[in-house]
Design a protein around this motif. Structure first.
Motif, mmCIF file in Angstrom:
data_model
loop_
_atom_site.group_PDB
_atom_site.id
_atom_site.type_symbol
_atom_site.label_atom_id
_atom_site.label_comp_id
_atom_site.label_asym_id
_atom_site.label_seq_id
_atom_site.Cartn_x
_atom_site.Cartn_y
_atom_site.Cartn_z
ATOM 1 N N TYR A 67 0.920 -1.115 -0.046
ATOM 2 C CA TYR A 67 -0.012 0.112 0.069
ATOM 3 C C TYR A 67 0.961 1.147 -0.179
ATOM 4 O O TYR A 67 1.604 1.306 1.103
ATOM 5 N N VAL A 68 1.008 1.691 -1.065
ATOM 6 C CA VAL A 68 1.797 2.964 -1.399
ATOM 7 C C VAL A 68 1.116 4.224 -1.205
ATOM 8 O O VAL A 68 0.131 4.556 -2.051
ATOM 9 N N GLU A 69 1.259 5.271 -0.325
ATOM 10 C CA GLU A 69 0.861 6.466 -0.267
ATOM 11 C C GLU A 69 1.574 7.571 0.212
ATOM 12 O O GLU A 69 2.676 7.492 0.922
ATOM 13 N N ILE A 70 1.645 8.678 -0.602
ATOM 14 C CA ILE A 70 2.572 9.809 -0.114
ATOM 15 C C ILE A 70 2.216 10.542 0.870
ATOM 16 O O ILE A 70 3.085 11.258 1.648
ATOM 17 N N PHE A 90 2.648 -1.365 4.467
ATOM 18 C CA PHE A 90 2.400 0.111 4.206
ATOM 19 C C PHE A 90 3.850 0.735 4.058
ATOM 20 O O PHE A 90 4.715 0.781 4.734
ATOM 21 N N VAL A 91 3.655 1.657 2.730
ATOM 22 C CA VAL A 91 4.952 2.353 2.242
ATOM 23 C C VAL A 91 4.502 3.916 2.328
ATOM 24 O O VAL A 91 3.621 4.316 1.452
ATOM 25 N N HIS A 92 5.268 4.733 2.974
ATOM 26 C CA HIS A 92 5.151 5.964 3.122
ATOM 27 C C HIS A 92 6.059 6.630 1.851
ATOM 28 O O HIS A 92 7.351 6.796 2.057
ATOM 29 N N ALA A 93 5.623 6.795 0.466
ATOM 30 C CA ALA A 93 6.299 7.349 -0.511
ATOM 31 C C ALA A 93 5.467 7.704 -1.527
ATOM 32 O O ALA A 93 4.375 7.207 -1.562
#
Length: 213
Positions: A67-70, A90-93
Motif C-alpha cells: 500500500y503506497v501512499e505519499i 504500508f509504504v510512505h512514499a
C-alpha cells in the motif's frame, strides 16, 4: 511536496461524499469485487484506506498487499483499518520515488493519475506496467470528461477541484490525461468498465497481455 494530501486527510472522505454521494465509493467497489484470493496486490494512492476494509470483505485472508501512499496523515488513517487476515505492507512514499522490487497479480490505482502532469503519468504508468505480471489485472478508476453536453459541467467541476486541491495540496496539474491510449499502446485488454456520477467517474478493468520471460 506535490500531490500530497496531508492537509485534506481529516475531511477528504466527508467532502467526497458531500459532493459525489457514494459514487466514488461505488466506483472502487466495482473494482474490488474482481480481486480473488491468493493474489499479490499493489495499491497506489489509497487515501484514507477504507478500500482495505472493502478488500477484506471480499477476501478476508490470503492476500499480500503493498500500500503506497505519499501522505503521512492518509497513511496513518489507513493503518487503523481492519484488513482482516490479509498481509499489508504500508509504504510512505510517492510512487515515483518507490523502488518496486516484486511483481504483482493486481495493480489498483484509484484516482491516482488525475494528480499528475503528462510527463509523470508516462513515467508512473511505465513503472507500474513493468511490475504487473503477465495476464495480471490493472484496476483503474478516475474522472473523465465526456465529449458531449455533459462534458460542460464535468469540466467546471474538474477545474474547481484542480483549483482547490492545487492550492491546498499542491496538485501539480490542471489537465486530466486520458489513460486509454497508454493501455492501448501496451496492448492491454479492456475486460469491463462502468461509469458513475452521470459519466464523470469511470472504473475499468484491464488485463495485461504481455508474455512472461
Amino acid at each position: 511536496m506535490p500531490n500530497n494530501y496531508d492537509a485534506a486527510a481529516w475531511f477528504y472522505d466527508g467532502l467526497a461524499q458531500l459532493v459525489f454521494g457514494k459514487a466514488l465509493i461505488n466506483a472502487q467497489r466495482f473494482l474490488v469485487k474482481h480481486i480473488s484470493a491468493g493474489k499479490k496486490i499493489l495499491i497506489v494512492g489509497g487515501g484514507t484506506g477504507w478500500i482495505l476494509e472493502e478488500i477484506a470483505a471480499v477476501c478476508p485472508s490470503g492476500l499480500q498487499l503493498v500500500y503506497v501512499e505519499i501522505s503521512a496523515k492518509m497513511l496513518h488513517l489507513s493503518k487503523q483499518r481492519n484488513c482482516g487476515g490479509n498481509e499489508v505492507k504500508f509504504v510512505h512514499a510517492g510512487i515515483g520515488d518507490y523502488q518496486i522490487e516484486q511483481s504483482f497479480d493486481v495493480i489498483l490505482t484509484p484516482f491516482l493519475f488525475d494528480n499528475f502532469a503528462e510527463t509523470r503519468v508516462r513515467s508512473v504508468f511505465r513503472q507500474l506496467h513493468l511490475s504487473l505480471k503477465p495476464n495480471g489485472l490493472w484496476l483503474l478508476c478516475d474522472f473523465q470528461v465526456e465529449e458531449n453536453f455533459a462534458g460542460i459541467w464535468q469540466k467546471i467541476i474538474l477545474q474547481t477541484m484542480y483549483w482547490f486541491f492545487g492550492w491546498l495540496c499542491s496538485v501539480e496539474t490542471r489537465k486530466l490525461i486520458c489513460m486509454d491510449a497508454f493501455f492501448r499502446a501496451e496492448n492491454y485488454r479492456l475486460l469491463s468498465e462502468k461509469t458513475f456520477y452521470r459519466g464523470f467517474v469511470i472504473s475499468q478493468i484491464y488485463r495485461s497481455t504481455k508474455f512472461s520471460g
